[in-house]
Design an enzyme around this catalytic site. Structure first.
Site, PDB file in Angstrom:
ATOM      1  CG  HIS A 212       2.311 -10.393  -3.732  1.00 16.33           C
ATOM      2  ND1 HIS A 212       1.920 -10.415  -2.416  1.00 16.33           N
ATOM      3  CD2 HIS A 212       3.383 -11.227  -3.818  1.00 16.33           C
ATOM      4  CE1 HIS A 212       2.722 -11.210  -1.728  1.00 16.33           C
ATOM      5  NE2 HIS A 212       3.617 -11.717  -2.553  1.00 16.33           N
TER       6      HIS A 212
ATOM      7  CB  CYS B   7      -0.955   0.008   1.192  1.00 17.47           C
ATOM      8  SG  CYS B   7      -2.337  -1.161   1.024  1.00 17.47           S
TER       9      CYS B   7
ATOM     10  CG  ASN C  99       4.455 -17.527  -2.742  1.00 19.99           C
ATOM     11  OD1 ASN C  99       4.438 -18.621  -3.289  1.00 19.99           O
ATOM     12  ND2 ASN C  99       5.456 -16.671  -2.871  1.00 19.99           N
TER      13      ASN C  99
END
Ligand code: DGP
Length: 114
Positions: A100, A7, A87
């Protein structure tokens, strides 16, 4: 999310080498590359992990795969091939708790698990 590293990257508080950006998605080079090309693609909306995705996030995640293909095309590694890794959680080895997608490319990748 105040303390989330990704972020902070989205807000420009931590520098990154950006590869792609639109109003919903950001892609940037991984700081610790595991291949000649190692790009992270993230939603700007904070979602902790794949397991925390809500049904309303499905369109966004689908769009991320489109962006991954666009990056592969623009960067010239689409034809050679690449690997996308997500992951998820402790057993999945996730270290940064902001959803991600790793794009790995630029060499024949080893350590194939599946
Ligand atoms: P994972 O293990 O799937 O949670 O991957 C997290 C990745 O994030 C790891 O490959 C390193 C990368 N990373 C962590 N901090 C930073 C940062 O500050 N900048 C960039 N560009 N990448 C980061």
């Amino acid at each position: 999310m105040e303390d989330c590293i990704f972020c902070k990257i989205i807000r420009g508080e931590i520098p990154s080498i950006k590869v792609y950006e639109d109003d919903e998605i950001l892609a940037f080079n991984d700081v610790n590359p595991a291949a000649p090309i190692h790009i992270l693609v993230i939603p700007k909306k904070h979602i902790n992990s794949l397991a925390d995705m809500k049904p309303e996030d499905e369109k966004l995640v689908g769009k991320i795969y489109g962006v991954i293909n666009k990056i592969a095309e623009d960067k010239g590694f689409k034809d050679e091939g690449f690997r996308v890794i997500v992951n998820c959680g402790k057993n999945g080895g996730q270290e940064v708790m902001h959803l991600h997608f790793h794009i790995l490319a630029g060499k024949q990748l080893g350590e194939k698990i599946v």
